[in-house]
Design a protein around this motif. Structure first.
Motif, short mmCIF file in Angstrom:
data_model
loop_
_atom_site.label_atom_id
_atom_site.label_comp_id
_atom_site.label_asym_id
_atom_site.label_seq_id
_atom_site.Cartn_x
_atom_site.Cartn_y
_atom_site.Cartn_z
N TRP A 32 0.03 1.66 -12.97
CA TRP A 32 -1.09 1.17 -12.15
C TRP A 32 -1.46 -0.28 -12.44
O TRP A 32 -2.15 -0.90 -11.64
N ALA B 64 0.83 -1.20 0.00
CA ALA B 64 0.00 0.00 0.00
C ALA B 64 0.86 1.25 0.00
O ALA B 64 0.57 2.23 -0.72
N THR B 65 1.93 1.24 0.78
CA THR B 65 2.83 2.40 0.84
C THR B 65 3.48 2.67 -0.52
O THR B 65 3.55 3.82 -0.97
N SER C 193 2.28 1.82 -3.42
CA SER C 193 1.24 2.27 -4.35
C SER C 193 0.96 3.76 -4.18
O SER C 193 0.82 4.50 -5.16
N VAL C 194 0.88 4.21 -2.93
CA VAL C 194 0.69 5.64 -2.66
C VAL C 194 1.90 6.42 -3.17
O VAL C 194 1.76 7.49 -3.78
N THR D 299 1.81 6.80 -6.90
CA THR D 299 0.80 7.78 -7.29
C THR D 299 1.33 9.20 -7.10
O THR D 299 1.15 10.07 -7.96
N LEU D 300 2.01 9.44 -5.98
CA LEU D 300 2.56 10.77 -5.72
C LEU D 300 3.71 11.09 -6.67
O LEU D 300 3.83 12.22 -7.14
N TYR E 30 -6.24 3.61 -6.49
CA TYR E 30 -5.09 4.49 -6.60
C TYR E 30 -5.12 5.22 -7.94
O TYR E 30 -4.77 6.40 -8.04
N ILE F 55 -7.75 7.90 -7.63
CA ILE F 55 -7.27 9.00 -6.78
C ILE F 55 -6.28 9.88 -7.53
O ILE F 55 -6.23 11.09 -7.32
#
Length: 324
Positions: free
Chosen positions: A155, A16-17, A19-20, A23-24, A180, A183
């Motif tokens: 993604w 999850a980290t 993936s975030v 995205t950033l 993600y 978002i």
């Protein structure tokens, strides 16, 4: 006694980290440089802005790729061939790609009927009249090449394998990882407010929610196909195809004016640059509209029936999607 299940190569929290972080890494560069930062004076469709953003997402994609390869090699203990397979770049089955595009065409049977038959665009499609015009423009290159390639590599080709290492179930990967992706498009609310300051905030938020919804829905489908085929090329082409046609018409008559896709444009998932087919000299009768909606429903049913058969592949990624 059955042996204990092997521990995941990386933890779910790590997946999850990452993936975030991906995205950033993809979105933040848009706001770090005056050449890419949105403003009332700089349109997102300005060639200079598009070129700068393409350079930014290219660098972002390479950074995310390096991190993913490192995690797959060190955490998953995978060799080069296994890494390429998990990324969906090798082996590539062109038959699987053709079957995926057929499935998408079935789903979009209604829009294809409207734009090709009702609006008379089929002859131009056969002649390839708009291919050079669209791909020769910066907006076309962004919407149909740079956007689909970079977004699907990150993604689908990178975030999905990381979740496989973390031993997420197939269903969780399909319905979690596309969020993600959705978002990543929420920042367009800020850009929209800059360029449309007179639009009420409530409507702007509704637009952003709508965009998040349809990008996530596409993500569910794209992730499902990626897991079933292990083929990122299929998803890239399907993404470009959907950008070209936009969302189907769900109300109103066809053949009265040029069919314009319903829905707000996105940064790299916009159909706004697609050349519009000229309206017919005389409006079509109501029967054409009836046929359109019949074809639209038939296409949705055909998509449902063909979803599993047309995505079956021997190159599927190592995830169980359903019990036999």
């Amino acid at each position: 006694m059955p042996s204990a299940q092997k521990a995941p190569a990386i933890s779910p929290n790590a997946a999850a980290t990452l993936s975030v972080a991906f995205t950033l890494i993809y979105v933040l560069p848009f706001y770090l440089s005056p050449a890419t930062r949105p403003s009332p004076q700089l349109s997102r469709d300005a060639p200079s802005s598009i070129r700068a953003r393409i350079r930014a997402v290219t660098l972002s994609t390479l950074i995310c790729l390096g991190i993913t390869v490192y995690v797959l090699h060190q955490g998953g203990r995978l060799g080069p061939y296994e890494i390429l397979k998990m990324l969906g770049v090798w082996p590539i089955s062109f038959l699987d790609t053709a079957r995926t595009l057929l499935l998408v065409a079935i789903l979009f049977a209604g829009p294809l009927f409207e734009h090709g038959i009702v609006d008379g665009g089929w002859q131009d499609w056969i002649r390839g009249r708009y291919v050079g015009e669209v791909l020769g423009s910066w907006t076309g290159y962004r919407n149909y090449v740079a956007g689909p390639v970079s977004e699907e590599l990150i993604w689908r080709g990178m975030i999905v394998p990381i979740h496989i290492l973390a031993q997420f179930s197939g269903k969780k990967i399909i319905f979690l990882t596309p969020l993600y992706f959705g978002i990543a498009h929420v920042h367009h609310l800020y850009e929209f407010r800059l360029t449309h300051p007179r639009v009420p905030m409530l409507l702007a938020i509704a637009r952003a929610v709508f965009q998040f919804t349809y990008t996530s829905l596409f993500g569910f489908f794209a992730t499902f196909v990626f897991l079933r085929t292990g083929n990122v090329l299929s998803i890239i082409l399907a993404h470009s195809f959907c950008n070209w046609l936009g969302l189907p018409r769900f109300w109103g008559r066809v053949g009265v004016e040029a069919g314009v896709p319903i829905g707000p444009p996105g940064d790299y998932s916009s159909a706004s640059s697609k050349p519009q087919v000229q309206s017919p000299v005389q409006s079509r009768g109501l029967g054409w509209t009836v046929v359109y909606y019949v074809v639209l429903v038939a296409g949705a049913y055909g998509f449902y029936r063909g979803l599993f058969p047309l995505t079956e592949s021997r190159y599927a990624l190592p995830v169980v999607l359903a019990e036999e």
